[in-house]
Write a protein that holds these residues in place. Structure first.
Motif, PDB file in Angstrom:
ATOM      1  N   ALA A   1      31.595 -73.326  67.550  1.00 42.84           N
ATOM      2  CA  ALA A   1      32.985 -72.903  67.350  1.00 42.84           C
ATOM      3  C   ALA A   1      33.270 -72.775  65.871  1.00 42.84           C
ATOM      4  N   PHE A   2      34.286 -71.998  65.560  1.00 43.43           N
ATOM      5  CA  PHE A   2      34.656 -71.752  64.181  1.00 43.43           C
ATOM      6  C   PHE A   2      36.060 -72.254  63.924  1.00 43.43           C
ATOM      7  N   ALA A   3      36.252 -72.866  62.765  1.00 45.03           N
ATOM      8  CA  ALA A   3      37.586 -73.257  62.330  1.00 45.03           C
ATOM      9  C   ALA A   3      38.259 -72.072  61.677  1.00 45.03           C
ATOM     10  N   PRO A   4      39.582 -72.111  61.465  1.00 45.34           N
ATOM     11  CA  PRO A   4      40.281 -71.010  60.827  1.00 45.34           C
ATOM     12  C   PRO A   4      39.702 -70.681  59.460  1.00 45.34           C
ATOM     13  N   SER A   5      39.814 -69.426  59.078  1.00 50.83           N
ATOM     14  CA  SER A   5      39.199 -68.965  57.834  1.00 50.83           C
ATOM     15  C   SER A   5      39.780 -69.625  56.602  1.00 50.83           C
ATOM     16  N   SER A   6      41.016 -70.088  56.671  1.00 51.47           N
ATOM     17  CA  SER A   6      41.645 -70.665  55.492  1.00 51.47           C
ATOM     18  C   SER A   6      40.909 -71.889  54.990  1.00 51.47           C
ATOM     19  N   THR A   7      40.140 -72.540  55.877  1.00 50.96           N
ATOM     20  CA  THR A   7      39.433 -73.735  55.461  1.00 50.96           C
ATOM     21  C   THR A   7      37.925 -73.567  55.463  1.00 50.96           C
ATOM     22  N   THR A   8      37.429 -72.459  56.029  1.00 56.58           N
ATOM     23  CA  THR A   8      35.991 -72.326  56.166  1.00 56.58           C
ATOM     24  C   THR A   8      35.396 -71.139  55.445  1.00 56.58           C
ATOM     25  N   SER A   9      36.189 -70.175  55.093  1.00 57.70           N
ATOM     26  CA  SER A   9      35.637 -68.959  54.507  1.00 57.70           C
ATOM     27  C   SER A   9      36.257 -68.698  53.146  1.00 57.70           C
ATOM     28  N   PRO A  10      35.451 -68.725  52.097  1.00 56.35           N
ATOM     29  CA  PRO A  10      36.002 -68.504  50.767  1.00 56.35           C
ATOM     30  C   PRO A  10      36.450 -67.076  50.570  1.00 56.35           C
ATOM     31  N   ARG A  11      37.479 -66.896  49.799  1.00 51.94           N
ATOM     32  CA  ARG A  11      37.952 -65.555  49.439  1.00 51.94           C
ATOM     33  C   ARG A  11      36.952 -64.931  48.503  1.00 51.94           C
ATOM     34  N   PRO A  12      36.489 -63.693  48.795  1.00 53.97           N
ATOM     35  CA  PRO A  12      35.573 -63.032  47.873  1.00 53.97           C
ATOM     36  C   PRO A  12      36.134 -63.026  46.451  1.00 53.97           C
ATOM     37  N   GLY A  13      35.294 -63.323  45.501  1.00 51.01           N
ATOM     38  CA  GLY A  13      35.740 -63.394  44.117  1.00 51.01           C
ATOM     39  C   GLY A  13      35.803 -62.039  43.465  1.00 51.01           C
TER      40      GLY A  13
ATOM     41  N   THR B   1      46.220 -60.163  66.131  1.00 48.68           N
ATOM     42  CA  THR B   1      46.925 -59.378  65.121  1.00 48.68           C
ATOM     43  C   THR B   1      46.394 -59.777  63.758  1.00 48.68           C
ATOM     44  N   CYS B   2      46.210 -58.806  62.879  1.00 44.65           N
ATOM     45  CA  CYS B   2      45.739 -59.118  61.537  1.00 44.65           C
ATOM     46  C   CYS B   2      46.405 -58.196  60.528  1.00 44.65           C
ATOM     47  N   ASP B   3      46.317 -58.585  59.273  1.00 46.52           N
ATOM     48  CA  ASP B   3      46.719 -57.729  58.162  1.00 46.52           C
ATOM     49  C   ASP B   3      45.436 -57.371  57.427  1.00 46.52           C
ATOM     50  N   ALA B   4      44.987 -56.128  57.572  1.00 45.04           N
ATOM     51  CA  ALA B   4      43.695 -55.716  57.009  1.00 45.04           C
ATOM     52  C   ALA B   4      43.640 -55.867  55.495  1.00 45.04           C
ATOM     53  N   ARG B   5      44.795 -55.970  54.846  1.00 44.61           N
ATOM     54  CA  ARG B   5      44.822 -56.130  53.388  1.00 44.61           C
ATOM     55  C   ARG B   5      44.542 -57.561  52.962  1.00 44.61           C
ATOM     56  N   ASP B   6      44.681 -58.492  53.890  1.00 43.09           N
ATOM     57  CA  ASP B   6      44.573 -59.917  53.580  1.00 43.09           C
ATOM     58  C   ASP B   6      43.221 -60.454  54.046  1.00 43.09           C
ATOM     59  N   ALA B   7      42.461 -61.054  53.134  1.00 42.28           N
ATOM     60  CA  ALA B   7      41.113 -61.518  53.467  1.00 42.28           C
ATOM     61  C   ALA B   7      41.128 -62.571  54.560  1.00 42.28           C
ATOM     62  N   GLY B   8      42.013 -63.563  54.440  1.00 45.09           N
ATOM     63  CA  GLY B   8      42.046 -64.624  55.434  1.00 45.09           C
ATOM     64  C   GLY B   8      42.381 -64.110  56.818  1.00 45.09           C
ATOM     65  N   SER B   9      43.367 -63.234  56.898  1.00 43.44           N
ATOM     66  CA  SER B   9      43.765 -62.664  58.178  1.00 43.44           C
ATOM     67  C   SER B   9      42.648 -61.817  58.777  1.00 43.44           C
ATOM     68  N   SER B  10      41.974 -61.051  57.946  1.00 41.40           N
ATOM     69  CA  SER B  10      40.880 -60.201  58.418  1.00 41.40           C
ATOM     70  C   SER B  10      39.693 -61.040  58.881  1.00 41.40           C
ATOM     71  N   VAL B  11      39.395 -62.107  58.157  1.00 39.17           N
ATOM     72  CA  VAL B  11      38.305 -62.991  58.559  1.00 39.17           C
ATOM     73  C   VAL B  11      38.616 -63.636  59.909  1.00 39.17           C
TER      74      VAL B  11
END
Length: 210
Positions: A2-14, A180-190
């Protein structure tokens, strides 16, 4: 798995994007990002990619304006003519290779080549023009690819539709993830991509248990 939400598991591309795979990379997965013209495929890949994305966009010509439906996307000035490509690393050593596919019918011949080897598809939908997604959903279903649907949250998108109404409008099978996602936002897209990956994991687990 299972995966946790992106806000805590996936870094924002630099701002500086490397090209080398992380040392933890274990599973390399090809994913399609599909959807009709102007739905936000290029934007989503650009928002999440940890490498500099590859784009094959060209300015809209007078000729293409005759065949591309510009309803709801009047400000769009370019269109993908081959493929968008990006990459994102997820927890657990999973690396997604993202291939954005052109949504217009005239690029249908590219579909088989781009879809070859993919394990699943994230289908972006614009709730302002749901019928524009039917052809792409048909292609995905014909290919047999598991998929998730993500409604890209455009500022003027209608908010009054229920989940049941949207599922019925797209004729989605029970169990098909819809987010639902906001394609402009990395966290939402992830988060949208994670919904697809979890769907693939659940399907594989179900098949293995048979």
């Amino acid at each position: 798995m299972a995966f946790a939400p992106s806000s805590t598991t996936s870094p924002r591309p630099g701002t500086t994007r490397g090209i080398h795979l992380p040392d933890t990379a274990r599973d390399l997965v090809k994913i399609l990002v599909a959807g009709p013209f102007g739905v936000g495929k290029t934007t989503l890949i650009d928002s999440v990619s940890e490498i500099r994305p590859l784009h094959t966009e060209e300015p809209l010509s007078e000729a293409s304006a005759q065949v591309d439906d510009l309803a709801g996307v009047r400000d769009k000035s370019t269109t993908t003519v081959a493929v968008d490509f990006g990459r994102i690393s997820l927890p657990g050593g999973v690396v997604l290779y993202l291939f954005g596919t052109p949504g217009q019918e005239r690029f249908r011949a590219l579909w088989d080549d781009i879809a070859y080897g993919a394990l699943g598809a994230l289908v972006l939908v614009d709730s302002r023009r749901i019928d524009a997604s039917f052809d792409v959903l048909g292609l995905v279903e014909e290919s047999g690819l598991p998929y998730a649907v993500a409604f890209n949250a455009f500022p003027d998108a209608p908010r009054h539709h229920t989940e049941e109404q949207l599922r019925a409008a797209l004729d989605l099978e029970v169990g098909t993830p819809m987010v639902t996602c906001d394609a402009r936002d990395a966290g939402s897209s992830v988060d949208a991509l994670l919904a697809l990956v979890q769907h693939l994991i659940d399907r594989n687990a179900s098949e293995d248990s048979r």
